[in-house]
Design an enzyme around this catalytic site. Structure first.
Site, PDB file in Angstrom:
ATOM      1  N   HIS A   1      -2.921   3.496  -4.587  1.00  0.00           N
ATOM      2  CA  HIS A   1      -2.498   2.801  -3.738  1.00  0.00           C
ATOM      3  C   HIS A   1      -0.728   2.259  -4.160  1.00  0.00           C
ATOM      4  CE1 HIS A   1      -5.447   3.040  -0.426  1.00  0.00           C
ATOM      5  NE2 HIS A   1      -6.444   2.906  -1.589  1.00  0.00           N
TER       6      HIS A   1
ATOM      7  N   GLU B   1      -9.575   2.880  -5.618  1.00  0.00           N
ATOM      8  CA  GLU B   1      -9.167   4.203  -5.128  1.00  0.00           C
ATOM      9  C   GLU B   1      -8.119   4.589  -5.688  1.00  0.00           C
ATOM     10  OE1 GLU B   1     -10.979   3.947  -0.391  1.00  0.00           O
ATOM     11  OE2 GLU B   1      -9.122   3.324  -0.609  1.00  0.00           O
TER      12      GLU B   1
ATOM     13  N   ASP C   1       0.721  -1.578  -0.183  1.00  0.00           N
ATOM     14  CA  ASP C   1       0.480   0.092  -0.335  1.00  0.00           C
ATOM     15  C   ASP C   1       0.991   1.152   0.003  1.00  0.00           C
ATOM     16  OD1 ASP C   1      -2.172   1.156   0.641  1.00  0.00           O
ATOM     17  OD2 ASP C   1      -3.645  -0.268   0.725  1.00  0.00           O
TER      18      ASP C   1
END
Ligand code: ACM
Length: 543
Positions: free
Chosen positions: A247, A317, A176
């Protein structure tokens, strides 16, 4: 027998008495069940100080393990009878293992200790006949080891905790913005640089406090092999996740050329020290594709197809702002004939879908991979509610239901003021217990594409194992029942009955050293001071 968690499909008590597990009891492990035989010997042997030697004739004072292919693959029958001893017949080696988990629960909470509290002559198992099989083939737990690193031994402990709850899919969120946690030999800076951050935002979003302790860690390839083998012995499949194209700041900080260098100076980026959705995403270049093909090549070697048929590529995202601003990304879109940045994200995902399919694996991603068109064989982890999962299932794609509104265990379990680092919704034990993975209205055909469900544990506010335990338990016990036990008739989920069974289950969790908080009860470090090490007052310490 009436305190099993998850509840079995059918259990019939036999009040003629109990089988005694004692110093003369042997374990007979039929072909294919040897690892379960060893697991029983080491687990129960240690808990009770009994030898549980291999061998015996499969009758009398014996725990007899065998595969019965006529049964459902993960199903089992556990019979404890006056003449036959204990017999566990599973549809597969996994079924036998789940039956062994039930046997451990029947032996009482002491069976969950690592060593006997005192001399044990014998342990009683009430005579019983249990027929059991899971509702879903995918019963998962996702651990985010990127936001806070979880040392290998703690990961192994979590695999044991999963097995005790008959969960069989470990989703390993390895990368991440805040850390890259897996050694990749051809790209050593991914861990050399990407596994370490200089400080950490304390709390989620609103907080202005910083923990100035450097944080990091990663698994060597040997560590990963050990984790994979440990999971396989427990019939747990591992789904490794490399989260792209968003990410990815940890990777970009290690290899700045992976970022959108015509938009920002990516050499100034470091491993991210705060939380949220990060604008610094991968550049859609050939170099990026080749780089991550290299990562996935090593990943496929480490996670064999037999136990890792699915590879998770994230896809969640991923803000498209840099792609909008990047002349290189726009040129790429024109070259590919794409009309929007969402399609560029799809192009990324489709590339790895074909790449993984060609190597005999299946791609799974978060539900954003639906935007811009879903790749052919892709499966979806539906996290932003049911909608993504419904759309994917109706289109014939496999789905794992893990809506954040229900089964994100980072969300607080209690609304009270003493909740440590509260984030998100209040989702109580009862809320999790009442979660239904197959939403109403899904067509019968689409419902067959719901592989199952998983609970997700994002660790922004979980700096150590005690905090992870606190968020995960006891809610994981409720979740396990959702994933395993038969669906009761609508409106008939018996939470009162579950709570009653939890009375015994809390004693099992105590024996396992799990730092949980019963609903409305004291915090674990208040309840059992010393058990978790330092009592936590104020900001919890870093690992
Ligand atoms: C997610 O929670 N971003 C998958």
């Amino acid at each position: 027998m009436d305190n099993l968690i998850p509840a079995p499909v059918r259990a019939v008590a036999d009040d003629r008495g109990a089988f005694l597990l004692d110093g003369a009891t042997t374990i007979t492990a039929g072909t294919g069940t040897e690892t379960t035989g060893r697991w029983l010997r080491t687990t129960l042997g240690a808990a009770f100080g009994l030898p549980l030697a291999p061998g015996g004739d499969g009758a009398g004072n014996t725990v007899d393990l065998r595969i019965d292919p006529a049964r459902e693959a993960e199903g089992y029958r556990l019979a404890v009878t006056p003449d036959g001893g204990v017999e566990i017949a599973g549809g597969s080696a996994a079924g036998v293992f789940w039956g062994a988990q039930t046997l451990r629960q029947l032996l009482g909470p002491e069976a969950f200790r690592r060593a006997p509290a005192g001399p044990v002559a014998a342990r009683a198992v009430p005579f019983t006949d249990i027929e059991d099989s899971p509702r879903f083939p995918w019963r998962g737990l996702m651990l985010d080891v990127a936001r806070h690193f979880m040392p290998k031994d703690d990961v192994l402990r979590y695999l044991d905790l999963m097995a005790a709850h008959k969960l069989n899919v470990f989703h390993f969120h390895l990368t991440d913005d805040q850390g890259w946690r897996i050694e990749i030999k051809r790209h050593p800076r991914l861990t050399g640089t990407g596994a370490w951050r200089s400080r950490t935002k304390y709390g989620h979003r609103a907080s202005e406090l910083w923990d100035e302790t450097p944080h990091g860690g990663f698994y060597t390839q040997d560590d990963i092999r050990e984790i994979v083998a440990y999971a396989a012995e427990r019939h747990i499949r591992v789904v490794p996740e490399i989260d792209i194209p968003g990410h990815s700041q940890a990777a970009i900080s290690a290899y700045p050329e992976l970022g959108n260098t015509d938009v920002i100076d990516t050499t100034t980026l470091s491993v991210w020290d705060t939380w949220g959705v990060n604008p610094n995403v991968l550049a859609p270049t050939d170099n990026t594709l080749r780089f991550f093909e290299g990562v996935f090549e090593e990943l496929l070697d480490l996670f064999p197809a037999a136990t890792s048929p699915f590879i998770h590529i994230g896809g969640d995202e991923c803000p498209k702002d840099q792609w909008k601003q990047s002349p290189a990304a726009q040129a790429r879109m024109a070259e590919l004939g794409l009309t929007g940045e969402d399609e560029l994200q799809s192009w990324f995902i489709r590339h790895f879908d074909s790449w993984l399919t060609a190597r005999g694996r299946r791609l799974i991603g978060w539900d954003e991979i639906l935007e811009g068109g879903l790749a052919e064989g892709a499966a979806v982890s539906s996290w932003r509610g049911y909608a993504g999962g419904i759309a994917a299932a109706e289109a014939g794609h496999d789905v794992v239901m893990c809506p954040e509104q229900q089964v994100y265990l980072d969300h607080r379990q209690d609304g009270g003021p003493d909740e440590p680092m509260p984030i998100g919704y209040v989702r109580t034990l009862e809320d999790v217990y009442r979660f239904e993975p197959v939403p109403p209205g899904l067509s019968e055909e689409a419902a067959t594409h719901v592989l199952g469900t998983q609970a997700n544990v994002w660790t922004e506010v979980m700096q150590n194992r005690a905090r992870v335990d606190y968020q995960v338990f006891p809610r994981l016990a409720a979740f396990a029942e959702v994933a395993w036990s038969p669906l009761p008739a609508p409106g008939e989920r018996d939470f009162a009955g579950f709570e009653r069974r939890m009375g015994t289950h809390y004693a099992r969790l105590d024996a396992l050293g799990v730092g949980y908080r019963p609903p409305g009860g004291p915090l674990p470090w208040q309840r059992r001071p010393g058990v978790l090490g330092r009592p936590i007052e104020g900001p919890p310490p870093h690992v």
